[in-house]
Design a protein around this motif. Structure first.
Motif, PDB file in Angstrom:
ATOM      1  N   GLN A  67       9.176  -3.361   0.873  1.00 14.64           N
ATOM      2  CA  GLN A  67       9.920  -4.175  -0.091  1.00 14.64           C
ATOM      3  C   GLN A  67      11.080  -3.361  -0.626  1.00 14.64           C
ATOM      4  O   GLN A  67      10.892  -2.232  -1.102  1.00 14.64           O
ATOM      5  CB  GLN A  67       9.001  -4.621  -1.225  1.00 14.64           C
ATOM      6  CG  GLN A  67       9.643  -5.590  -2.193  1.00 14.64           C
ATOM      7  CD  GLN A  67       8.630  -6.115  -3.201  1.00 14.64           C
ATOM      8  OE1 GLN A  67       7.839  -5.368  -3.747  1.00 14.64           O
ATOM      9  NE2 GLN A  67       8.659  -7.417  -3.433  1.00 14.64           N
ATOM     10  N   ASP A  68      12.280  -3.938  -0.542  1.00 14.16           N
ATOM     11  CA  ASP A  68      13.484  -3.257  -1.012  1.00 14.16           C
ATOM     12  C   ASP A  68      13.654  -3.519  -2.508  1.00 14.16           C
ATOM     13  O   ASP A  68      13.829  -4.657  -2.939  1.00 14.16           O
ATOM     14  CB  ASP A  68      14.697  -3.777  -0.237  1.00 14.16           C
ATOM     15  CG  ASP A  68      15.953  -2.960  -0.515  1.00 14.16           C
ATOM     16  OD1 ASP A  68      15.912  -2.072  -1.403  1.00 14.16           O
ATOM     17  OD2 ASP A  68      16.973  -3.212   0.139  1.00 14.16           O
ATOM     18  N   THR A  69      13.589  -2.461  -3.297  1.00 18.15           N
ATOM     19  CA  THR A  69      13.724  -2.598  -4.749  1.00 18.15           C
ATOM     20  C   THR A  69      15.174  -2.488  -5.204  1.00 18.15           C
ATOM     21  O   THR A  69      15.458  -2.639  -6.386  1.00 18.15           O
ATOM     22  CB  THR A  69      12.896  -1.517  -5.458  1.00 18.15           C
ATOM     23  OG1 THR A  69      13.438  -0.224  -5.164  1.00 18.15           O
ATOM     24  CG2 THR A  69      11.443  -1.575  -5.014  1.00 18.15           C
ATOM     25  N   GLY A  70      16.081  -2.228  -4.266  1.00 18.62           N
ATOM     26  CA  GLY A  70      17.480  -2.031  -4.628  1.00 18.62           C
ATOM     27  C   GLY A  70      17.847  -0.567  -4.657  1.00 18.62           C
ATOM     28  O   GLY A  70      18.993  -0.198  -4.371  1.00 18.62           O
ATOM     29  N   THR A  71      16.913   0.256  -5.007  1.00 16.72           N
ATOM     30  CA  THR A  71      17.158   1.705  -5.048  1.00 16.72           C
ATOM     31  C   THR A  71      16.210   2.465  -4.123  1.00 16.72           C
ATOM     32  O   THR A  71      16.442   3.637  -3.828  1.00 16.72           O
ATOM     33  CB  THR A  71      16.968   2.248  -6.484  1.00 16.72           C
ATOM     34  OG1 THR A  71      15.638   1.943  -6.939  1.00 16.72           O
ATOM     35  CG2 THR A  71      17.982   1.622  -7.425  1.00 16.72           C
ATOM     36  N   ASP A  72      15.161   1.784  -3.675  1.00  8.15           N
ATOM     37  CA  ASP A  72      14.148   2.467  -2.875  1.00  8.15           C
ATOM     38  C   ASP A  72      13.343   1.420  -2.101  1.00  8.15           C
ATOM     39  O   ASP A  72      13.499   0.224  -2.304  1.00  8.15           O
ATOM     40  CB  ASP A  72      13.226   3.276  -3.793  1.00  8.15           C
ATOM     41  CG  ASP A  72      12.481   4.365  -3.044  1.00  8.15           C
ATOM     42  OD1 ASP A  72      12.663   4.462  -1.813  1.00  8.15           O
ATOM     43  OD2 ASP A  72      11.713   5.115  -3.677  1.00  8.15           O
ATOM     44  N   LEU A  73      12.505   1.903  -1.221  1.00 12.50           N
ATOM     45  CA  LEU A  73      11.571   1.038  -0.507  1.00 12.50           C
ATOM     46  C   LEU A  73      10.166   1.298  -1.020  1.00 12.50           C
ATOM     47  O   LEU A  73       9.791   2.438  -1.287  1.00 12.50           O
ATOM     48  CB  LEU A  73      11.619   1.308   1.002  1.00 12.50           C
ATOM     49  CG  LEU A  73      12.885   0.883   1.746  1.00 12.50           C
ATOM     50  CD1 LEU A  73      12.799   1.306   3.206  1.00 12.50           C
ATOM     51  CD2 LEU A  73      13.090  -0.633   1.650  1.00 12.50           C
ATOM     52  N   GLU A  74       9.417   0.227  -1.175  1.00  8.84           N
ATOM     53  CA  GLU A  74       8.022   0.343  -1.598  1.00  8.84           C
ATOM     54  C   GLU A  74       7.126  -0.330  -0.572  1.00  8.84           C
ATOM     55  O   GLU A  74       7.521  -1.296   0.080  1.00  8.84           O
ATOM     56  CB  GLU A  74       7.810  -0.316  -2.973  1.00  8.84           C
ATOM     57  CG  GLU A  74       8.469   0.410  -4.120  1.00  8.84           C
ATOM     58  CD  GLU A  74       8.185  -0.254  -5.460  1.00  8.84           C
ATOM     59  OE1 GLU A  74       7.713  -1.425  -5.457  1.00  8.84           O
ATOM     60  OE2 GLU A  74       8.419   0.371  -6.496  1.00  8.84           O
ATOM     61  N   LEU A  75       5.932   0.184  -0.435  1.00  7.20           N
ATOM     62  CA  LEU A  75       4.959  -0.431   0.453  1.00  7.20           C
ATOM     63  C   LEU A  75       4.344  -1.651  -0.220  1.00  7.20           C
ATOM     64  O   LEU A  75       3.975  -1.604  -1.398  1.00  7.20           O
ATOM     65  CB  LEU A  75       3.861   0.575   0.817  1.00  7.20           C
ATOM     66  CG  LEU A  75       4.264   1.643   1.831  1.00  7.20           C
ATOM     67  CD1 LEU A  75       3.239   2.770   1.839  1.00  7.20           C
ATOM     68  CD2 LEU A  75       4.402   1.041   3.228  1.00  7.20           C
ATOM     69  N   LEU A  76       4.250  -2.724   0.538  1.00  7.08           N
ATOM     70  CA  LEU A  76       3.733  -3.981   0.025  1.00  7.08           C
ATOM     71  C   LEU A  76       2.479  -4.367   0.812  1.00  7.08           C
ATOM     72  O   LEU A  76       2.566  -4.748   1.983  1.00  7.08           O
ATOM     73  CB  LEU A  76       4.793  -5.074   0.160  1.00  7.08           C
ATOM     74  CG  LEU A  76       4.411  -6.486  -0.264  1.00  7.08           C
ATOM     75  CD1 LEU A  76       4.147  -6.539  -1.763  1.00  7.08           C
ATOM     76  CD2 LEU A  76       5.507  -7.469   0.131  1.00  7.08           C
ATOM     77  N   PRO A  77       1.290  -4.268   0.208  1.00  9.42           N
ATOM     78  CA  PRO A  77       0.068  -4.636   0.936  1.00  9.42           C
ATOM     79  C   PRO A  77      -0.114  -6.139   1.011  1.00  9.42           C
ATOM     80  O   PRO A  77       0.208  -6.867   0.068  1.00  9.42           O
ATOM     81  CB  PRO A  77      -1.041  -3.990   0.089  1.00  9.42           C
ATOM     82  CG  PRO A  77      -0.476  -3.950  -1.294  1.00  9.42           C
ATOM     83  CD  PRO A  77       1.005  -3.757  -1.146  1.00  9.42           C
ATOM     84  N   MET A  78      -0.618  -6.608   2.136  1.00 11.34           N
ATOM     85  CA  MET A  78      -0.882  -8.027   2.320  1.00 11.34           C
ATOM     86  C   MET A  78      -2.187  -8.202   3.083  1.00 11.34           C
ATOM     87  O   MET A  78      -2.441  -7.486   4.054  1.00 11.34           O
ATOM     88  CB  MET A  78       0.257  -8.693   3.105  1.00 11.34           C
ATOM     89  CG  MET A  78       1.578  -8.778   2.400  1.00 11.34           C
ATOM     90  SD  MET A  78       2.799  -9.662   3.434  1.00 11.34           S
ATOM     91  CE  MET A  78       1.968 -11.237   3.671  1.00 11.34           C
ATOM     92  N   PRO A  79      -3.051  -9.129   2.657  1.00 10.38           N
ATOM     93  CA  PRO A  79      -4.287  -9.397   3.415  1.00 10.38           C
ATOM     94  C   PRO A  79      -3.949 -10.096   4.717  1.00 10.38           C
ATOM     95  O   PRO A  79      -2.933 -10.786   4.826  1.00 10.38           O
ATOM     96  CB  PRO A  79      -5.077 -10.312   2.480  1.00 10.38           C
ATOM     97  CG  PRO A  79      -4.032 -11.004   1.670  1.00 10.38           C
ATOM     98  CD  PRO A  79      -2.928  -9.994   1.468  1.00 10.38           C
ATOM     99  N   ILE A  80      -4.787  -9.914   5.728  1.00  5.16           N
ATOM    100  CA  ILE A  80      -4.554 -10.625   6.967  1.00  5.16           C
ATOM    101  C   ILE A  80      -5.184 -12.007   6.867  1.00  5.16           C
ATOM    102  O   ILE A  80      -6.096 -12.240   6.079  1.00  5.16           O
ATOM    103  CB  ILE A  80      -5.117  -9.866   8.187  1.00  5.16           C
ATOM    104  CG1 ILE A  80      -6.656  -9.835   8.167  1.00  5.16           C
ATOM    105  CG2 ILE A  80      -4.553  -8.468   8.257  1.00  5.16           C
ATOM    106  CD1 ILE A  80      -7.251  -9.295   9.447  1.00  5.16           C
ATOM    107  N   THR A  81      -4.668 -12.931   7.659  1.00  6.64           N
ATOM    108  CA  THR A  81      -5.224 -14.273   7.710  1.00  6.64           C
ATOM    109  C   THR A  81      -5.640 -14.563   9.142  1.00  6.64           C
ATOM    110  O   THR A  81      -4.974 -14.143  10.094  1.00  6.64           O
ATOM    111  CB  THR A  81      -4.205 -15.330   7.247  1.00  6.64           C
ATOM    112  OG1 THR A  81      -3.027 -15.238   8.058  1.00  6.64           O
ATOM    113  CG2 THR A  81      -3.846 -15.121   5.790  1.00  6.64           C
ATOM    114  N   VAL A  82      -6.748 -15.266   9.292  1.00  4.92           N
ATOM    115  CA  VAL A  82      -7.232 -15.607  10.625  1.00  4.92           C
ATOM    116  C   VAL A  82      -7.689 -17.050  10.651  1.00  4.92           C
ATOM    117  O   VAL A  82      -8.086 -17.616   9.632  1.00  4.92           O
ATOM    118  CB  VAL A  82      -8.408 -14.697  11.054  1.00  4.92           C
ATOM    119  CG1 VAL A  82      -7.949 -13.268  11.228  1.00  4.92           C
ATOM    120  CG2 VAL A  82      -9.549 -14.771  10.063  1.00  4.92           C
ATOM    121  N   ASP A  83      -7.633 -17.650  11.814  1.00  7.73           N
ATOM    122  CA  ASP A  83      -8.150 -18.997  12.001  1.00  7.73           C
ATOM    123  C   ASP A  83      -9.653 -18.988  11.764  1.00  7.73           C
ATOM    124  O   ASP A  83     -10.332 -18.000  12.052  1.00  7.73           O
ATOM    125  CB  ASP A  83      -7.838 -19.460  13.426  1.00  7.73           C
ATOM    126  CG  ASP A  83      -8.264 -20.888  13.666  1.00  7.73           C
ATOM    127  OD1 ASP A  83      -9.407 -21.065  14.133  1.00  7.73           O
ATOM    128  OD2 ASP A  83      -7.478 -21.805  13.397  1.00  7.73           O
TER     129      ASP A  83
END
Length: 204
Positions: A67-83
Motif C-alpha cells: 500500500q502506497d502511503t505517499g511517502t512509503d510502502l506498507e505491507l497490507l495483509p489480506m485473507p485468501i478466499t476460496v470456492d
C-alpha cells in the motif's frame, strides 16, 4: 374383571413393544451416523461465509500486498478466499493452504485493494514446508523489471506470505530450482534463509 385384566395386560404389552421399537430406532440411527463414510468438516473457526458463495479463511494463511502511503510502502495483509467446493477447506494441510495463498498472490488483479511488486507473469513452481522452513520456488519472471524499491517490496511480499501461518518460520527462495542469491540489475543480495526480521517494508 378377567376381560379387563386381559385388556390391561394387552395394553401394557403394546406399550412395552412401542418403547422397545422407539429405543431400537434410536439405536439404529446412532449406528448409522457413526458408521459408514466419515463426513469431514472444515476445521473450527477456519471459515466464514463471504460474498458470491465464497468462503474466507480466517485462521490463515494470508497474502501480503503493498500500500502506497505517499511517502512509503506498507505491507497490507489480506485473507485468501476460496470456492466452497475447494478442498483446501477440509484438507488440514498447511502446505496445500499456503500453496493456495501463493497462487492467489500471483494472480492479483487491478481491482485489488493493494498493489503488488511481483511481475504479473510470475508462476509458483513449487512450495514445500520442511523442518528447515518454507521453500518457495518461483519462475524466472520474478527477477525481471523494476528498481530497488520494487525488488525489496516483492521479496517482502514473499517472506510475509510464506510465514503467514508461522511468523517465526524461515523462508528459502529459489528461482527455476536454483537458490536466489542476487535479485535485479543492481544485484540486491538475497540472504538464505530469510525471515520477517529481514523484511524492508513496514507493516501497517
Amino acid at each position: 374383571m378377567k376381560d379387563s385384566a386381559n385388556k390391561n395386560r394387552s395394553l401394557g404389552l403394546l406399550a412395552s413393544l412401542a418403547v422397545i421399537l422407539i429405543l431400537g430406532g434410536v439405536g439404529v440411527t446412532l449406528f448409522q451416523r457413526s458408521g459408514g463414510d466419515e463426513v469431514v468438516q472444515p476445521p473450527p473457526d477456519l471459515t466464514e461465509p463471504g460474498e458470491g458463495g465464497e468462503l474466507t479463511l480466517t485462521a490463515a494463511p494470508e497474502i501480503y500486498l503493498l500500500q502506497d502511503t505517499g511517502t512509503d510502502l506498507e505491507l497490507l495483509p489480506m485473507p485468501i478466499t476460496v470456492d466452497e467446493n475447494n478442498n483446501v477447506l477440509t484438507s488440514g494441510d498447511p502446505e496445500l493452504m499456503l500453496t493456495e495463498a501463493f497462487e492467489q498472490l500471483l494472480e492479483i488483479s487491478e481491482t485489488s485493494p493493494g498493489l503488488s511488486a511481483i511481475p504479473p507473469d510470475t508462476r509458483l513452481q513449487n512450495l514445500q514446508i520442511t523442518d528447515a522452513g518454507v521453500r518457495v520456488d518461483l519462475s524466472r519472471e520474478f527477477t525481471l523489471g523494476g528498481g530497488s524499491a520494487s525488488m525489496l517490496g516483492r521479496l517482502d511480499q514473499v517472506i510475509y506470505t510464506a510465514t503467514s501461518m508461522d511468523p517465526d518460520a524461515q523462508v528459502w527462495l529459489s528461482v527455476e530450482g536454483e537458490p536466489l542469491e542476487l535479485l535485479g540489475g543492481e544485484g540486491l543480495e538475497v540472504p538464505q534463509p530469510m525471515s520477517r526480521a529481514d523484511a524492508y517494508t513496514s507493516m501497517q
